[in-house]
Motif scaffolding. Structure first.
Motif, short mmCIF file in Angstrom:
data_model
loop_
_atom_site.label_atom_id
_atom_site.label_comp_id
_atom_site.label_asym_id
_atom_site.label_seq_id
_atom_site.Cartn_x
_atom_site.Cartn_y
_atom_site.Cartn_z
N ILE A 73 115.23 138.08 89.35
CA ILE A 73 114.15 137.09 89.30
C ILE A 73 114.62 135.72 88.82
O ILE A 73 113.83 134.82 88.64
CB ILE A 73 112.98 137.59 88.42
CG1 ILE A 73 113.48 138.07 87.03
CG2 ILE A 73 112.25 138.72 89.09
CD1 ILE A 73 113.61 137.00 86.02
N HIS A 74 115.91 135.57 88.59
CA HIS A 74 116.43 134.31 88.08
C HIS A 74 116.24 133.19 89.12
O HIS A 74 116.53 133.34 90.29
CB HIS A 74 117.92 134.46 87.78
CG HIS A 74 118.57 133.19 87.35
ND1 HIS A 74 118.26 132.55 86.17
CD2 HIS A 74 119.52 132.42 87.95
CE1 HIS A 74 118.99 131.46 86.05
NE2 HIS A 74 119.76 131.35 87.13
N LEU A 75 115.71 132.03 88.68
CA LEU A 75 115.54 130.89 89.57
C LEU A 75 116.87 130.14 89.67
O LEU A 75 117.31 129.52 88.71
CB LEU A 75 114.45 129.95 89.06
CG LEU A 75 113.00 130.39 89.27
CD1 LEU A 75 112.06 129.30 88.83
CD2 LEU A 75 112.73 130.77 90.71
N SER A 76 117.47 130.20 90.82
CA SER A 76 118.75 129.53 91.04
C SER A 76 118.50 128.16 91.67
O SER A 76 117.36 127.85 92.05
CB SER A 76 119.63 130.38 91.93
OG SER A 76 118.99 130.64 93.16
N PRO A 77 119.52 127.32 91.81
CA PRO A 77 119.32 126.01 92.45
C PRO A 77 118.69 126.16 93.84
O PRO A 77 119.08 127.01 94.63
CB PRO A 77 120.76 125.47 92.56
CG PRO A 77 121.48 126.11 91.42
CD PRO A 77 120.90 127.49 91.30
N GLY A 78 117.71 125.34 94.11
CA GLY A 78 116.98 125.41 95.38
C GLY A 78 115.70 126.21 95.28
O GLY A 78 114.84 126.13 96.16
N GLN A 79 115.56 126.98 94.21
CA GLN A 79 114.33 127.73 94.00
C GLN A 79 113.36 126.92 93.15
O GLN A 79 113.77 126.21 92.23
CB GLN A 79 114.61 129.05 93.28
CG GLN A 79 115.40 130.06 94.11
CD GLN A 79 115.60 131.35 93.34
OE1 GLN A 79 115.99 131.34 92.18
NE2 GLN A 79 115.33 132.47 93.99
N SER A 80 112.09 127.01 93.47
CA SER A 80 111.08 126.33 92.64
C SER A 80 109.72 126.98 92.84
O SER A 80 109.44 127.55 93.89
CB SER A 80 111.00 124.84 92.99
OG SER A 80 110.49 124.65 94.30
N ILE A 81 108.92 126.86 91.80
CA ILE A 81 107.54 127.36 91.84
C ILE A 81 106.66 126.27 91.24
O ILE A 81 106.95 125.76 90.15
CB ILE A 81 107.38 128.66 91.04
CG1 ILE A 81 108.27 129.77 91.62
CG2 ILE A 81 105.92 129.12 91.03
CD1 ILE A 81 108.42 130.97 90.72
N GLY A 82 105.61 125.89 91.96
CA GLY A 82 104.68 124.89 91.46
C GLY A 82 103.27 125.43 91.49
O GLY A 82 102.88 126.16 92.41
N ILE A 83 102.50 125.11 90.46
CA ILE A 83 101.10 125.55 90.38
C ILE A 83 100.23 124.36 90.00
O ILE A 83 100.44 123.75 88.96
CB ILE A 83 100.92 126.68 89.35
CG1 ILE A 83 101.69 127.93 89.80
CG2 ILE A 83 99.45 127.02 89.16
CD1 ILE A 83 101.61 129.09 88.82
N GLU A 84 99.29 124.05 90.88
CA GLU A 84 98.32 122.98 90.61
C GLU A 84 96.98 123.58 90.23
O GLU A 84 96.52 124.55 90.83
CB GLU A 84 98.13 122.09 91.84
CG GLU A 84 99.25 121.12 92.10
CD GLU A 84 98.93 120.17 93.25
OE1 GLU A 84 97.74 120.07 93.62
OE2 GLU A 84 99.88 119.55 93.77
N LEU A 85 96.36 122.97 89.23
CA LEU A 85 95.02 123.38 88.82
C LEU A 85 93.97 122.59 89.58
O LEU A 85 94.29 121.61 90.27
CB LEU A 85 94.84 123.17 87.32
CG LEU A 85 95.81 123.93 86.40
CD1 LEU A 85 95.53 123.57 84.96
CD2 LEU A 85 95.69 125.43 86.62
N GLU A 86 92.75 123.01 89.46
CA GLU A 86 91.64 122.28 90.06
C GLU A 86 91.67 120.84 89.57
O GLU A 86 91.80 120.57 88.38
CB GLU A 86 90.32 122.95 89.64
CG GLU A 86 89.10 122.52 90.38
CD GLU A 86 87.89 123.34 90.00
OE1 GLU A 86 86.88 123.30 90.72
OE2 GLU A 86 87.94 124.03 88.96
#
Length: 542
Positions: A73-86
Motif C-alpha cells: 500500500i506504499h504510495l510511490s512516486p506517481g501515486q496520489s490520492i485526493g479528497i475534496e469535501l463539499e
C-alpha cells in the motif's frame, strides 16, 4: 462532512480514477458492482489518505510509519490520492485533521469496517485496558483484513455500564435499560433477539446474553448464528462510535456477508438511523437487500456508483452517480440476481395510445409510451407507460390487464391516458368532453394539450435544446409558426419548428426523444404533465 470528489492515481489497480458526486453529494454513497471491480480499493484509498495526513486506522499497522512501509500500500512516486469535501475544499488542506487533534477529537474523520468480521468466541475473565475509541485503533486497516472489534467494543460497553451504575447511583435494571435500550430498539427491528444482560467479567461471565421470542432460556453471544453475530457486532460498533464520530465518513465494505436479504434491508435502515446526520456513509455492496433499501427507502438520499458496467482501472476515467431510472435499477439488480421478475415490477402501469405490439426484444414500440417513460422514469421508477392501441381500445385492454396483474402482483394500479386531440366524431375534444371522461373513472387521465408533441414543442423545452447545443433559439419565427400551443396540430409542423433550433438533418423521433430527455422535474412543462398524469386527484375544470 461530505465528500464530493475523489481522485485516485496509480493506486492499487486504478490508473487515474475520478469520482465526481457533484456540488451536492448525498448522505449515502453506494458503490455497486461484482467482486473485483474496484469498490473496496476506493475505501482503501481513503484509509491510505488518512494515514498520509494524520494516522493509521485499525490495529494491524501500528503507526503511520509502519503503515507506509507496507509495500502493498506504499504510495510511490506517481501515486496520489485526493479528497475534496463539499464546497470544493481539499480535505488535507482544510485543517480538519489538525483541528481534531488539537480539540482532542482523535482520529475520527473516517470510520471503517472490512467485510471480514466473524468472531467465534466472546468470553472475558479479565477487564483489560482498551484504547479510547476516538483513536480508531480497533479492527482492520485495509479491506482484506479481519475486522474483529467485538472484544474491544464489549469491554467499552461493559465499562460504560459500570460507570453509569456507580456514578449515577442507579439501580442495576435502570442502568442496563439506559445502556442497552437503544441497542435493543435497533436489534429487534432486524432480528428476533434482544440483549438481556451485559454479563459479569469478574465472575467469569464476560459476554453478552440474549433472549428470543418463544424461548424461555437466555443464551450467550457465542451461541448466536454467524449472521446474528454480524448484525450485533455492527450495531454495537456504530452505537459506541456515534457520540464521538459525529462528522465522519463511515465506510462499510460489503456488510451483507452471512445475512439473508430480509435482514440486510432492515439492518441498513438501522445503520443509517444511527449514523449522525452530519456524517456520510460509503457502502460497498452487491446485495439485493441493501439495494432494495436504497431503491425504496433512501432513493432521495443516496447516490449510486455503478462499477460493474465499465473498466475503471485502465486509463483516465471518471465515474458519476447513476440517474435512478427504472432501466438503471434493472442493471444494478442484475449484478445481484439474474432473474429480476418481481424485483422491479411497476406499481403503476399507464396505458397510452400507440403501437400495441412490442418490437424486437419485447421493446416498447409505441412512440408516446417511450416519450413518457423518458420524462418520468427517474422520479417515478415504479411507473411504467405502455402502448395499448388506438383511442377506443385503451379501456378494454386496461380492464383485462388489471384482472390479470392483480392475481400476479399486489396493489398494481392501472391508469388510462388519452390524448386531447380528436374525439370519435372527428372533432377536437372540448373541455366539457374531457371532464366527462375524467369523471367516468378515477383511473382516467387526459392531456390538457392536444397531444404529446404540444408539450415537447413548447418553447421552454426548445430553449433547453438550444442551450445544450450552443445554438440560438429563433423565438420570433417560432411564434409565427406556433400560434396556439395548447390546441394547434404542431406535429405536422415538425420541420418548421425544428428549424427554429437547428438546421441539422434530424428525424422527428430522434429529435423528440432528445427533447423528452431535457424535461426535468424543476421545469414548468414537467409540472404540467405531472399534474395531469400522476397527481392522485386530477382536477376537473368546471
Amino acid at each position: 462532512m461530505k465528500i464530493s470528489k475523489v481522485s485516485i492515481k496509480n493506486f492499487k489497480r486504478f490508473d487515474d480514477l475520478t469520482i465526481d458526486l457533484g456540488k451536492n453529494p448525498s448522505r449515502i454513497i453506494a458503490l455497486v458492482g461484482p467482486n473485483g471491480c474496484g469498490k473496496s480499493s476506493v475505501l482503501d484509498s481513503f484509509l491510505m489518505y488518512n494515514a498520509q495526513h494524520y494516522g493509521n486506522i485499525g490495529s494491524n499497522s501500528g503507526n503511520v510509519q509502519d503503515f507506509k512501509k507496507n509495500k502493498s500500500i506504499h504510495l510511490s512516486p506517481g501515486q496520489s490520492i485526493g479528497i475534496e469535501l463539499e464546497g470544493g475544499i481539499e480535505l488535507a488542506s482544510s485543517g480538519e485533521f489538525e483541528r481534531r487533534q488539537q480539540d482532542g477529537e482523535g482520529n475520527t474523520i473516517f470510520s471503517f469496517r472490512s467485510p471480514y468480521r466473524y468472531s467465534s468466541l466472546l468470553l472475558k475473565s479479565t477487564l483489560e485496558q482498551v484504547s479510547d475509541i476516538k483513536e480508531n485503533q480497533d479492527g482492520a486497516s485495509f479491506s482484506n483484513q479481519l475486522d474483529d472489534k467485538i472484544s474491544q467494543n464489549y469491554s467499552r460497553l461493559y465499562v460504560h455500564f459500570q460507570n453509569i451504575l456507580k456514578k449515577e447511583n442507579l439501580r442495576y435494571e435502570e442502568a442496563k435499560s439506559r445502556v442497552i435500550g437503544e441497542l435493543n430498539t435497533s436489534l429487534e427491528k432486524c432480528l428476533d433477539i434482544k440483549i438481556t444482560d451485559i454479563g459479569d467479567i469478574m465472575d467469569g461471565k464476560g459476554t453478552l446474553f440474549f433472549s428470543k421470542q418463544n424461548d424461555p432460556n437466555d443464551f450467550d453471544y457465542n451461541k448466536l448464528s454467524t449472521g446474528e453475530k454480524e448484525c450485533v457486532d455492527m450495531l454495537i460498533d456504530i452505537y459506541l462510535r456515534k457520540e464521538v464520530y459525529k462528522e465522519t465518513i463511515y465506510c462499510i465494505d460489503e456488510p451483507e456477508l452471512h445475512l439473508n436479504t430480509g435482514i440486510q434491508r432492515k439492518l441498513l435502515k438501522e445503520i443509517i438511523k444511527m449514523i449522525p446526520d452530519k456524517s456520510q456513509l460509503w457502502i460497498c455492496t452487491h446485495s439485493i437487500g441493501f439495494l432494495r433499501a436504497l431503491q425504496l427507502d433512501y432513493k432521495d438520499d443516496c447516490q449510486i456508483l455503478d462499477f460493474g458496467t465499465k473498466d475503471y482501472f485502465n486509463g483516465a476515467k471518471t465515474i458519476q452517480p447513476l440517474s435512478k431510472t427504472r432501466k438503471n435499477w434493472a442493471n444494478i439488480f442484475e449484478t445481484a440476481l439474474e432473474d429480476l421478475t418481481g424485483l422491479i415490477a411497476p406499481k403503476t402501469i399507464i396505458y397510452c395510445e400507440g403501437h400495441p405490439k412490442p418490437g424486437l426484444g419485447n421493446r416498447e414500440k409505441g412512440f408516446d409510451a417511450q416519450i413518457f417513460n423518458i420524462i418520468f422514469e427517474e422520479k417515478y421508477p415504479d411507473v411504467l407507460f405502455v402502448s395499448s392501441g388506438g383511442n377506443t381500445e385503451l379501456e378494454k385492454h386496461s380492464a383485462l390487464a388489471l384482472s390479470v396483474l392483480n392475481k400476479a402482483f399486489l396493489d398494481v394500479e392501472i391508469l388510462i391516458l388519452k390524448d386531447k386531440d380528436i374525439n370519435p366524431s372527428g372533432e377536437s375534444t372540448s373541455d366539457k368532453e374531457r371532464n366527462v371522461f375524467l369523471r367516468k373513472s378515477k383511473s382516467n387521465r387526459m392531456l390538457e394539450r392536444r397531444e404529446i408533441e404540444n408539450y415537447l414543442f413548447d418553447s421552454e423545452v426548445l430553449k433547453k435544446y438550444c442551450d445544450k447545443h450552443n445554438s440560438i433559439f429563433d423565438e420570433e419565427k417560432y411564434h409565427v409558426i406556433v400560434k396556439d400551443i395548447l390546441e394547434q396540430d404542431v406535429k405536422s409542423k415538425f420541420q418548421e419548428i425544428k428549424s427554429c433550433c437547428t438546421q441539422e438533418n434530424i428525424g422527428k423521433e430522434v429529435f423528440c426523444k432528445e427533447l423528452a430527455s431535457l424535461i426535468y422535474s424543476d421545469m414548468v412543462i414537467y409540472g404540467s404533465l405531472e399534474k395531469v398524469i400522476l397527481s392522485d386527484h386530477v382536477k376537473v375544470k368546471d
